[in-house]
Design a protein around this motif. Structure first.
Motif, PDB file in Angstrom:
ATOM      1  N   THR A  95      17.501   0.966  -6.087  1.00 21.69           N
ATOM      2  CA  THR A  95      17.709  -0.010  -5.031  1.00 21.69           C
ATOM      3  C   THR A  95      16.868   0.365  -3.825  1.00 21.69           C
ATOM      4  OG1 THR A  95      19.420  -1.201  -3.788  1.00 21.69           O
ATOM      5  CG2 THR A  95      19.694   1.192  -4.001  1.00 21.69           C
ATOM      6  N   TRP A  96      17.026  -0.399  -2.763  1.00 26.89           N
ATOM      7  CA  TRP A  96      16.345  -0.077  -1.505  1.00 26.89           C
ATOM      8  C   TRP A  96      17.375   0.264  -0.451  1.00 26.89           C
ATOM      9  CZ3 TRP A  96      13.901  -5.638  -0.898  1.00 26.89           C
ATOM     10  CH2 TRP A  96      14.920  -6.593  -0.783  1.00 26.89           C
ATOM     11  N   ASP A  97      16.882   0.840   0.663  1.00 26.50           N
ATOM     12  CA  ASP A  97      17.680   0.982   1.869  1.00 26.50           C
ATOM     13  C   ASP A  97      16.890   0.307   2.985  1.00 26.50           C
ATOM     14  OD1 ASP A  97      20.140   1.748   2.994  1.00 26.50           O
ATOM     15  OD2 ASP A  97      19.246   3.529   3.877  1.00 26.50           O
ATOM     16  N   ASP A  98      17.029   0.749   4.208  1.00 23.24           N
ATOM     17  CA  ASP A  98      16.397  -0.018   5.291  1.00 23.24           C
ATOM     18  C   ASP A  98      14.894   0.192   5.423  1.00 23.24           C
ATOM     19  OD1 ASP A  98      16.963   2.590   6.115  1.00 23.24           O
ATOM     20  OD2 ASP A  98      17.577   2.019   8.138  1.00 23.24           O
ATOM     21  N   HIS A  99      14.412   1.429   5.221  1.00 19.74           N
ATOM     22  CA  HIS A  99      13.001   1.705   5.509  1.00 19.74           C
ATOM     23  C   HIS A  99      12.050   1.150   4.455  1.00 19.74           C
ATOM     24  CE1 HIS A  99      14.106   4.031   8.970  1.00 19.74           C
ATOM     25  NE2 HIS A  99      14.910   4.793   8.251  1.00 19.74           N
ATOM     26  N   ASP A 100      12.506   0.991   3.238  1.00 19.02           N
ATOM     27  CA  ASP A 100      11.693   0.314   2.220  1.00 19.02           C
ATOM     28  C   ASP A 100      11.988  -1.182   2.181  1.00 19.02           C
ATOM     29  OD1 ASP A 100      14.189   1.092   1.362  1.00 19.02           O
ATOM     30  OD2 ASP A 100      13.591   1.712  -0.628  1.00 19.02           O
ATOM     31  N   TYR A 101      13.145  -1.559   2.688  1.00 15.46           N
ATOM     32  CA  TYR A 101      13.470  -2.978   2.880  1.00 15.46           C
ATOM     33  C   TYR A 101      12.490  -3.588   3.885  1.00 15.46           C
ATOM     34  CZ  TYR A 101      16.622  -6.957   4.040  1.00 15.46           C
ATOM     35  OH  TYR A 101      17.193  -8.199   4.252  1.00 15.46           O
ATOM     36  N   GLN A 121      11.455  -7.898  -1.664  1.00 11.84           N
ATOM     37  CA  GLN A 121      12.187  -7.749  -2.921  1.00 11.84           C
ATOM     38  C   GLN A 121      11.239  -7.649  -4.104  1.00 11.84           C
ATOM     39  OE1 GLN A 121      15.431 -10.505  -3.553  1.00 11.84           O
ATOM     40  NE2 GLN A 121      15.144 -10.522  -5.764  1.00 11.84           N
ATOM     41  N   GLN A 122      10.259  -8.516  -4.164  1.00 13.28           N
ATOM     42  CA  GLN A 122       9.321  -8.516  -5.290  1.00 13.28           C
ATOM     43  C   GLN A 122       8.492  -7.230  -5.327  1.00 13.28           C
ATOM     44  OE1 GLN A 122       9.497 -10.710  -7.771  1.00 13.28           O
ATOM     45  NE2 GLN A 122      11.179 -11.667  -6.642  1.00 13.28           N
ATOM     46  N   LEU A 123       8.155  -6.704  -4.156  1.00 11.17           N
ATOM     47  CA  LEU A 123       7.363  -5.469  -4.110  1.00 11.17           C
ATOM     48  C   LEU A 123       8.182  -4.274  -4.596  1.00 11.17           C
ATOM     49  CD1 LEU A 123       5.386  -5.898  -0.766  1.00 11.17           C
ATOM     50  CD2 LEU A 123       4.603  -6.305  -3.106  1.00 11.17           C
ATOM     51  N   GLU A 139       0.830  -1.211   0.000  1.00  8.56           N
ATOM     52  CA  GLU A 139       0.000   0.000   0.000  1.00  8.56           C
ATOM     53  C   GLU A 139       0.864   1.260   0.000  1.00  8.56           C
ATOM     54  OE1 GLU A 139      -2.511  -0.429   3.394  1.00  8.56           O
ATOM     55  OE2 GLU A 139      -3.672  -2.085   2.521  1.00  8.56           O
ATOM     56  N   ASN A 140       1.966   1.237   0.728  1.00 13.25           N
ATOM     57  CA  ASN A 140       2.832   2.413   0.773  1.00 13.25           C
ATOM     58  C   ASN A 140       3.523   2.649  -0.563  1.00 13.25           C
ATOM     59  OD1 ASN A 140       2.309   3.231   3.420  1.00 13.25           O
ATOM     60  ND2 ASN A 140       3.767   1.753   4.260  1.00 13.25           N
ATOM     61  N   TYR A 141       3.912   1.587  -1.226  1.00 14.61           N
ATOM     62  CA  TYR A 141       4.454   1.747  -2.582  1.00 14.61           C
ATOM     63  C   TYR A 141       3.387   2.306  -3.526  1.00 14.61           C
ATOM     64  CZ  TYR A 141       8.998  -0.619  -2.048  1.00 14.61           C
ATOM     65  OH  TYR A 141      10.294  -0.947  -1.722  1.00 14.61           O
ATOM     66  N   ALA A 142       2.149   1.872  -3.354  1.00 11.96           N
ATOM     67  CA  ALA A 142       1.065   2.351  -4.217  1.00 11.96           C
ATOM     68  C   ALA A 142       0.841   3.844  -4.034  1.00 11.96           C
ATOM     69  CB  ALA A 142      -0.214   1.574  -3.928  1.00 11.96           C
ATOM     70  N   ILE A 143       0.919   4.314  -2.791  1.00 14.85           N
ATOM     71  CA  ILE A 143       0.781   5.748  -2.519  1.00 14.85           C
ATOM     72  C   ILE A 143       1.854   6.516  -3.283  1.00 14.85           C
ATOM     73  CG2 ILE A 143       0.976   7.541  -0.750  1.00 14.85           C
ATOM     74  CD1 ILE A 143      -0.195   5.495   1.238  1.00 14.85           C
TER      75      ILE A 143
END
Length: 339
Positions: A100-106, A122-124, A77-81
């Protein structure tokens, strides 16, 4: 009349410098933009400013959303926002998107290999980036990936690292106000065996004029006590030696995480140009009370305003104009790196 002396020498150097910079400004450059630390519940006011620079690609440098959670529905949901923001949708319409990602989106603050939902997360992230369903990173551990971007026959290779999936435990600082301290030399890893092998192949086979290594955490600034490559000092040595041995042209680092923007530059043995780490962070919120920290490699001033990074590639003069820009596309800092 012949002019000599220190004053004339200085004036002549200034004139030559201005002529040189003028020639750069008249040469066509090609732009790529990057940034990090974007809270999906805060308004990102920078998208239109970034777009004014006409970058062909946007690189997410980590903390693309803030979602410290083990609930994958919440993370989705947060990625969708983030992805459905109208300004962002307009921004990405004609650009290549990678990152890439860091910790808070990891999913875990300061998290590493111990995070139990890293494969689901990872898939998200890959969904958010628009990664093809048959891309290699869909079927292996870790989000590391690379892409070659062509500019009128010239190449820039973007090598995106994963500093989370394989990263082993960090050491809490003892008898210090800092959060972390370096692990004993040789203990632990950031990238893990498979990613190190992949990175060696990516660098050693690159025929690009410039190679941009994307790391969510800083490489060169390593005295602040937060997450950085300096928590694994042997990994810094390994990366520097790999860059030299690979003979990859025009290699430098871009990073995020810190909620400030800065340039760091270090002379490396047997490398004929300084290694630069260009940090840009954050897009929606920054370390506004920043008052300074130890960084022996710092070049110029640290920026603590909302910012993004801009890379302008000049293939004729073999240089990269690195810029920190902010609201209303204001230039906040610049470093010109000749290769």
């Amino acid at each position: 009349m012949i002019f000599t002396g220190p004053k004339f020498t200085y004036q002549l150097a200034v004139i030559i410098s201005l002529i040189t910079l003028s020639s750069y400004s008249q040469t066509k450059t090609y732009s790529i933009a990057f940034g990090s630390c974007d809270n999906q519940r805060l308004k990102n006011e920078l998208w239109k400013s970034i777009d004014e620079n006409h970058p062909v690609a946007w690189i997410w440098g980590g903390d693309d959303v803030y979602s410290d959670t083990e609930d994958m529905n919440e993370l989705r949901e947060n990625y969708a926002i983030q992805k459905n923001d109208s300004d962002y949708l307009q921004f990405i319409a004609n650009k290549q998107i990678l990152g890439t990602w860091d910790d808070h989106d990891y999913g875990l603050n300061d998290g590493g290999e111990e995070y139990p939902y890293k494969r689901e997360s990872q898939q998200l992230l890959l969904d958010f980036l628009g990664t093809a369903k048959d891309a290699p990173e869909r079927f292996r551990d870790g989000v590391y990936n690379s892409r070659v971007i062509n500019f009128d026959g010239n190449k820039v290779k973007i090598i995106v690292l994963d500093s989370r999936f394989f990263r082993t435990a960090v050491t809490k600082a003892l008898n210090s106000k800092k959060r972390l301290q370096p692990n004993p030399y040789g203990q632990g890893t950031i990238l893990g065996k498979a990613q190190w092998k992949w990175l060696e192949e990516e660098l050693s086979t690159s025929d690009a004029q410039f190679n941009v290594i994307v790391s969510s955490i800083q490489l060169l600034s390593d005295k602040h006590g937060f997450e950085c490559w300096g928590n694994f000092p042997h990994e810094i040595d390994k990366l520097e030696k790999l860059i030299v041995a690979s003979k990859a042209k025009g290699t430098f680092i871009v990073s995020g995480d810190r909620h400030i923007a800065t340039f760091s530059s270090k002379k490396i043995s047997n490398l004929n140009y300084p290694l630069v780490d260009f940090t840009s962070s954050g897009l929606t919120h920054v370390y506004s009370s920043f008052s300074g920290e130890e960084n022996p490699y710092q070049v110029g001033k640290v920026v603590s305003d909302k910012n993004f990074g801009l890379l302008q590639f000049d293939f004729i003069n073999n240089l990269v104009i690195m810029q920190i820009r902010g609201l209303e596309n204001k230039l906040l800092g610049e470093h010109i790196q000749q290769f």
